[in-house]
Motif scaffolding. Structure first.
Motif, PDB file in Angstrom:
ATOM      1  N   ASN A  58       0.837  -1.198   0.000  1.00  0.00           N
ATOM      2  CA  ASN A  58       0.000   0.000   0.000  1.00  0.00           C
ATOM      3  C   ASN A  58       0.878   1.257   0.000  1.00  0.00           C
ATOM      4  OD1 ASN A  58      -2.156   1.760   0.329  1.00  0.00           O
ATOM      5  ND2 ASN A  58      -2.622   1.137   2.428  1.00  0.00           N
ATOM      6  N   PRO A  59       1.539   1.544  -1.130  1.00  0.00           N
ATOM      7  CA  PRO A  59       2.506   2.649  -1.176  1.00  0.00           C
ATOM      8  C   PRO A  59       1.955   4.015  -0.779  1.00  0.00           C
ATOM      9  CG  PRO A  59       2.671   1.293  -3.136  1.00  0.00           C
ATOM     10  CD  PRO A  59       1.446   0.846  -2.409  1.00  0.00           C
ATOM     11  N   CYS A  60       0.705   4.281  -1.118  1.00  0.00           N
ATOM     12  CA  CYS A  60       0.134   5.599  -0.846  1.00  0.00           C
ATOM     13  C   CYS A  60      -0.646   5.651   0.468  1.00  0.00           C
ATOM     14  CB  CYS A  60      -0.744   6.048  -2.014  1.00  0.00           C
ATOM     15  SG  CYS A  60       0.183   6.280  -3.554  1.00  0.00           S
ATOM     16  N   GLY A  61      -0.624   4.568   1.234  1.00  0.00           N
ATOM     17  CA  GLY A  61      -1.230   4.569   2.569  1.00  0.00           C
ATOM     18  C   GLY A  61      -2.734   4.694   2.596  1.00  0.00           C
ATOM     19  N   HIS A  62      -3.429   4.068   1.651  1.00  0.00           N
ATOM     20  CA  HIS A  62      -4.898   4.118   1.649  1.00  0.00           C
ATOM     21  C   HIS A  62      -5.449   3.394   2.879  1.00  0.00           C
ATOM     22  CE1 HIS A  62      -4.766   5.649  -2.423  1.00  0.00           C
ATOM     23  NE2 HIS A  62      -4.087   4.579  -2.822  1.00  0.00           N
ATOM     24  N   ARG A  63      -6.484   3.937   3.449  1.00  0.00           N
ATOM     25  CA  ARG A  63      -7.116   3.299   4.605  1.00  0.00           C
ATOM     26  C   ARG A  63      -8.175   2.288   4.203  1.00  0.00           C
ATOM     27  NH1 ARG A  63      -7.888   8.181   9.064  1.00  0.00           N
ATOM     28  NH2 ARG A  63      -5.665   8.741   9.204  1.00  0.00           N
ATOM     29  N   ARG A  64      -8.655   2.422   2.967  1.00  0.00           N
ATOM     30  CA  ARG A  64      -9.662   1.503   2.446  1.00  0.00           C
ATOM     31  C   ARG A  64      -9.266   1.071   1.037  1.00  0.00           C
ATOM     32  NH1 ARG A  64     -14.831   1.602   4.521  1.00  0.00           N
ATOM     33  NH2 ARG A  64     -15.710   1.372   2.444  1.00  0.00           N
ATOM     34  N   ALA A 114       6.582   6.912  -4.099  1.00  0.00           N
ATOM     35  CA  ALA A 114       7.851   6.250  -3.779  1.00  0.00           C
ATOM     36  C   ALA A 114       8.514   6.814  -2.528  1.00  0.00           C
ATOM     37  CB  ALA A 114       8.812   6.344  -4.960  1.00  0.00           C
ATOM     38  N   ARG A 115       8.389   8.095  -2.320  1.00  0.00           N
ATOM     39  CA  ARG A 115       9.024   8.724  -1.161  1.00  0.00           C
ATOM     40  C   ARG A 115       8.007   9.399  -0.248  1.00  0.00           C
ATOM     41  NH1 ARG A 115      14.602   9.047  -1.784  1.00  0.00           N
ATOM     42  NH2 ARG A 115      15.328   8.448  -3.859  1.00  0.00           N
ATOM     43  N   LYS A 116       6.815   8.873  -0.232  1.00  0.00           N
ATOM     44  CA  LYS A 116       5.761   9.437   0.621  1.00  0.00           C
ATOM     45  C   LYS A 116       6.054   9.130   2.087  1.00  0.00           C
ATOM     46  CE  LYS A 116       0.704   9.383   1.189  1.00  0.00           C
ATOM     47  NZ  LYS A 116       0.490  10.805   0.890  1.00  0.00           N
ATOM     48  N   GLY A 117       5.977  10.145   2.930  1.00  0.00           N
ATOM     49  CA  GLY A 117       6.247   9.954   4.351  1.00  0.00           C
ATOM     50  C   GLY A 117       5.024   9.491   5.112  1.00  0.00           C
ATOM     51  N   ASP A 118       5.225   9.196   6.373  1.00  0.00           N
ATOM     52  CA  ASP A 118       4.143   8.770   7.261  1.00  0.00           C
ATOM     53  C   ASP A 118       3.834   9.926   8.204  1.00  0.00           C
ATOM     54  OD1 ASP A 118       2.420   7.658   9.064  1.00  0.00           O
ATOM     55  OD2 ASP A 118       3.647   5.892   9.486  1.00  0.00           O
ATOM     56  N   PRO A 122       6.770  11.530  11.324  1.00  0.00           N
ATOM     57  CA  PRO A 122       7.467  12.415  10.381  1.00  0.00           C
ATOM     58  C   PRO A 122       8.987  12.276  10.404  1.00  0.00           C
ATOM     59  CG  PRO A 122       6.575  13.645  12.246  1.00  0.00           C
ATOM     60  CD  PRO A 122       6.006  12.267  12.329  1.00  0.00           C
ATOM     61  N   GLU A 123       9.522  11.667  11.453  1.00  0.00           N
ATOM     62  CA  GLU A 123      10.974  11.493  11.530  1.00  0.00           C
ATOM     63  C   GLU A 123      11.475  10.385  10.601  1.00  0.00           C
ATOM     64  OE1 GLU A 123       9.227   8.615  14.477  1.00  0.00           O
ATOM     65  OE2 GLU A 123       8.838  10.668  13.803  1.00  0.00           O
ATOM     66  N   LEU A 124      10.562   9.560  10.100  1.00  0.00           N
ATOM     67  CA  LEU A 124      10.933   8.457   9.227  1.00  0.00           C
ATOM     68  C   LEU A 124      10.872   8.863   7.757  1.00  0.00           C
ATOM     69  CD1 LEU A 124       9.059   5.407  10.808  1.00  0.00           C
ATOM     70  CD2 LEU A 124      11.454   6.046  11.099  1.00  0.00           C
ATOM     71  N   LYS A 125      11.829   8.397   6.994  1.00  0.00           N
ATOM     72  CA  LYS A 125      11.807   8.559   5.551  1.00  0.00           C
ATOM     73  C   LYS A 125      11.499   7.187   4.951  1.00  0.00           C
ATOM     74  CE  LYS A 125      15.031  12.430   5.232  1.00  0.00           C
ATOM     75  NZ  LYS A 125      16.312  12.923   4.643  1.00  0.00           N
ATOM     76  N   GLY A 143       8.487  -3.319  -2.367  1.00  0.00           N
ATOM     77  CA  GLY A 143       8.645  -3.189  -0.930  1.00  0.00           C
ATOM     78  C   GLY A 143       9.197  -1.823  -0.601  1.00  0.00           C
ATOM     79  N   TYR A 144       9.530  -1.622   0.652  1.00  0.00           N
ATOM     80  CA  TYR A 144      10.053  -0.312   1.034  1.00  0.00           C
ATOM     81  C   TYR A 144      11.035  -0.433   2.193  1.00  0.00           C
ATOM     82  CZ  TYR A 144       6.634  -0.434   4.898  1.00  0.00           C
ATOM     83  OH  TYR A 144       5.915  -0.790   6.009  1.00  0.00           O
ATOM     84  N   GLN A 145      11.812   0.621   2.355  1.00  0.00           N
ATOM     85  CA  GLN A 145      12.717   0.740   3.486  1.00  0.00           C
ATOM     86  C   GLN A 145      12.394   2.018   4.234  1.00  0.00           C
ATOM     87  OE1 GLN A 145      16.536   0.527   1.442  1.00  0.00           O
ATOM     88  NE2 GLN A 145      16.791  -1.610   2.054  1.00  0.00           N
ATOM     89  N   THR A 146      12.514   1.973   5.542  1.00  0.00           N
ATOM     90  CA  THR A 146      12.341   3.183   6.342  1.00  0.00           C
ATOM     91  C   THR A 146      13.706   3.581   6.909  1.00  0.00           C
ATOM     92  OG1 THR A 146      11.810   1.911   8.350  1.00  0.00           O
ATOM     93  CG2 THR A 146       9.963   2.599   6.962  1.00  0.00           C
ATOM     94  N   TRP A 147      13.947   4.885   6.901  1.00  0.00           N
ATOM     95  CA  TRP A 147      15.218   5.435   7.366  1.00  0.00           C
ATOM     96  C   TRP A 147      14.960   6.483   8.438  1.00  0.00           C
ATOM     97  CZ3 TRP A 147      19.913   3.899   5.015  1.00  0.00           C
ATOM     98  CH2 TRP A 147      19.755   3.082   3.891  1.00  0.00           C
TER      99      TRP A 147
END
Length: 200
Positions: A58-64, A114-118, A122-125, A143-147
């Motif tokens: 869910n790259p764009c973080g959809h809730r539904r 691709a680089r959408k934050g949470d 906000p401290e996570l990339k 998949g993704y990585q968090t930094w």
């Protein structure tokens, strides 16, 4: 006569034909097993047949759910005290075209977000990426990585594969980025879904 014809029509409807049987998913028997208190302290499963839940990738973080024409779905997630997390998801659509559209949309969202934050962290990339994968009629590894503060925090690996009108997704946070073992699971399920009426 009309009621008989209507009953026959309902019996042959896509929703009935594509119902996901109990214990059909690869991890489902384990997910339904009753855990001892000791086991429950170390791991836990969550099982859902919600049609409105988002895809596990869910790259764009959809809730539904944002895809259309779903007729059946089952999602199983697992956590362990490791800590680790993994998931298995099967979504059946009204047609192969609808399932293909869902996969194409997912592929596009990896690029768009691709680089959408949470917002909640906000401290996570967060950085998404894709890789080649072969399973079913078409597949994509993603998949993704968090930094955080320049340090790698977490790697989530996944694969999304389509076979006929079914879309299957597997994810894990164990191991290095790359579909690997998940591809084997997707191939196994891609063969299995063809046992369901009307899917292949």
């Amino acid at each position: 006569m009309i009621s008989v014809a209507l009953s026959l029509l309902l019996a042959l409807s896509p929703a009935t034909a594509t119902e996901i049987p109990k214990n059909f998913l690869l991890t489902e028997r384990d997910a339904r097993r009753t855990l001892t208190p000791e086991q429950a302290a170390e791991q836990g499963y969550q099982l859902s047949d919600k049609l409105t839940g988002p895809l596990e990738l869910n790259p764009c973080g959809h809730r539904r759910a944002v895809d259309r024409d779903r007729v059946a779905a089952r999602t199983i997630t697992l956590w362990t005290s490791g800590p680790s997390n993994s998931s298995e998801q099967l979504v059946i659509y009204k047609s192969p075209r609808a399932a293909h559209s869902a996969l194409i949309r997912l592929r596009a969202e990896v690029k768009r977000c691709a680089r959408k934050g949470d917002p909640s962290a906000p401290e996570l990339k967060i950085q998404w990426r894709t890789s080649k994968a072969k399973a079913g009629d078409e597949a994509i590894g993603m998949g993704y990585q968090t930094w955080q503060d320049g340090n790698l925090n977490q790697t989530i690996t996944g694969i999304a594969a389509r076979r006929g009108s079914a879309l299957m997704i597997y994810t894990t946070d164990e191991g290095a980025y790359g579909p690997g073992q998940l591809t084997k699971d997707a191939r196994k399920m891609a063969a299995k879904v063809c046992k369901l009426p009307g899917v292949c």
